[in-house]
Design an enzyme around this catalytic site. Sequence first.
Site, PDB file in Angstrom:
ATOM      1  N   HIS A  72      51.150 -14.947 -26.670  1.00 42.27           N
ATOM      2  CA  HIS A  72      52.074 -13.881 -26.244  1.00 42.27           C
ATOM      3  C   HIS A  72      51.289 -12.770 -25.558  1.00 42.27           C
ATOM      4  O   HIS A  72      50.191 -12.430 -25.986  1.00 42.27           O
ATOM      5  CB  HIS A  72      52.826 -13.314 -27.451  1.00 42.27           C
ATOM      6  N   TYR A 201      60.634  -5.457 -31.861  1.00 42.16           N
ATOM      7  CA  TYR A 201      60.623  -4.530 -32.987  1.00 42.16           C
ATOM      8  C   TYR A 201      61.692  -3.477 -32.707  1.00 42.16           C
ATOM      9  O   TYR A 201      61.632  -2.813 -31.671  1.00 42.16           O
ATOM     10  CB  TYR A 201      59.274  -3.818 -33.101  1.00 42.16           C
ATOM     11  N   PRO A 293      53.709  -5.316 -43.468  1.00 35.12           N
ATOM     12  CA  PRO A 293      53.570  -6.308 -42.399  1.00 35.12           C
ATOM     13  C   PRO A 293      53.901  -5.820 -40.981  1.00 35.12           C
ATOM     14  O   PRO A 293      53.727  -6.583 -40.014  1.00 35.12           O
ATOM     15  CB  PRO A 293      54.537  -7.430 -42.812  1.00 35.12           C
ATOM     16  N   LYS A 297      48.873  -7.337 -39.579  1.00 34.35           N
ATOM     17  CA  LYS A 297      47.411  -7.272 -39.757  1.00 34.35           C
ATOM     18  C   LYS A 297      46.888  -8.018 -40.987  1.00 34.35           C
ATOM     19  O   LYS A 297      45.683  -8.283 -41.073  1.00 34.35           O
ATOM     20  CB  LYS A 297      46.971  -5.795 -39.884  1.00 34.35           C
ATOM     21  N   TYR A 385      47.156  -3.531 -31.803  1.00 35.99           N
ATOM     22  CA  TYR A 385      47.966  -4.718 -32.111  1.00 35.99           C
ATOM     23  C   TYR A 385      47.198  -6.008 -31.835  1.00 35.99           C
ATOM     24  O   TYR A 385      47.185  -6.924 -32.657  1.00 35.99           O
ATOM     25  CB  TYR A 385      49.275  -4.694 -31.299  1.00 35.99           C
TER      26      TYR A 385
END
Length: 391
Positions: A72, A201, A293, A297, A385
């Site tokens: 991704h 998100y 979560p 990580k 990220y």
Amino acid sequence: MQTQIEIIGAGPAGLLLSHLLARKGIESIVLESKSREYVENRVRAGVLEQGTVNLLAEAGLGERLLKEGMPHHGIEIRFGANSHRIDFDELTDGKGITIYGQQEVVKDLISTRLKENGKLLFETSDVEILNPLDDKPAISFKVDGTEQQIQCDLIAGCDGFHGVSRNSIPEEKRKNFSRDYPFAWLGILVDAPPSSAELVYANSTSGFALHSMRSPSITRNYIQCDPEDSIENWSNDRIWQALHDRLETVADWKLVEGEIIEKAITPMRSFVCETMRYGRLLLAGDAAHIVPPTGAKGMNLAISDVNYLSDAIVKRYQTGSEELLDSYTEKCLRRIWRGEHFSWYMTSLLHKFPESSPFQERLQSAELEYVCQSQAASRSLAENYVGFKFK
Ligand code: RFL
Ligand code: PHB
């Protein structure tokens, strides 16, 4: 029984440690309280950082990961009627993440260890660490109802947050840092194709939601819920209603429904245990630290601990020097606290806090707008990220 390294726990941390050591000719025995079938089917993480993928591939574990994993190049953040793409290619010089279920990593590790005659003992119980300060520590445990002992050089406590290893360090020798959040995640695994190419998100007025995936035909969705709530209170209809409501906030975006294969509620917690070493006992992964979560990580931090730990153990056997074992805690903690901060930040940015004042709500909206409008803020989020280098 005797071995060089005794590893407690067959999660990603314990199994990978055993694999990396075996590649350097160091012997270990892994003890796991659950069955092989159970650990291979436990649905958990799904996002692998670039560094994690590289490490697994370099360790000879890339065959299925590189074929079936889904690379991704960005994520989407939604709030109000806004939608913003964090473009990893542009913001991180082409780094990315790969979607590949944690249980697939575990399956790959178990089959590789067993093919190479690695020693994995499932369904063990009553594990006790006997003398972690001795040169030759030992552990006792039961398997098939019989008590056994293993003597070794070092013990790796990779038995997750609820394991026995961390609590074998006397309380006065460790310091715990923790935070519980006033919400949990209800997660479902669904037999349906992803509704979008990338993870979404969403911070909606009724709470957080995340649309994720495992493969071109399986999706994984999460919604924020009350931490005291029970899964029985959530009918499938209620779950879908909440997901539609929280995710379908931009024009033309529709969530594809399908059969729910699995559903469970997970509490949200930040936790760090300082120290990660007590004599001959070393902690790695969730045994030493937990993150909520939202930043994806947890497994990546477990893998990075193991990367440092395997180097330290190899150095000890190759040169007799414990230099890297001595600096293990400090090296890991730098990375762990970065991961803790990012996970706390993403959690604070995206959830609805039940006790939040109008002032705090305005601050959260201001930060969401800033992240989406400022390239510097988007870059910082992207950099965290996709993760930092291991070495
Ligand atoms: P694990 O995986 O918990 O493995 C520990 C193993 O030890 C066994 N055990 C024992 N064995 C013998 N004797 C005992 N006394 C024992 N006590 C326990 C357990 O049965 C288990 O097999 O720890 P490890 O290896 O440190 O790995 C950590 C990861 O599992 C964890 O951090 C991640 O799953 C967290 N996480 C995520 N991490 C990511 O990097 N990316 C994600 O996208 C992500 N999403 C998530 C997550 C965790 C979640 N939940 C369910 C907590 C999403 C969710 C919902
Ligand atoms: C998942 O796919 O399980 C997942 C993805 C991103 C997260 C957490 C979990 O932040």
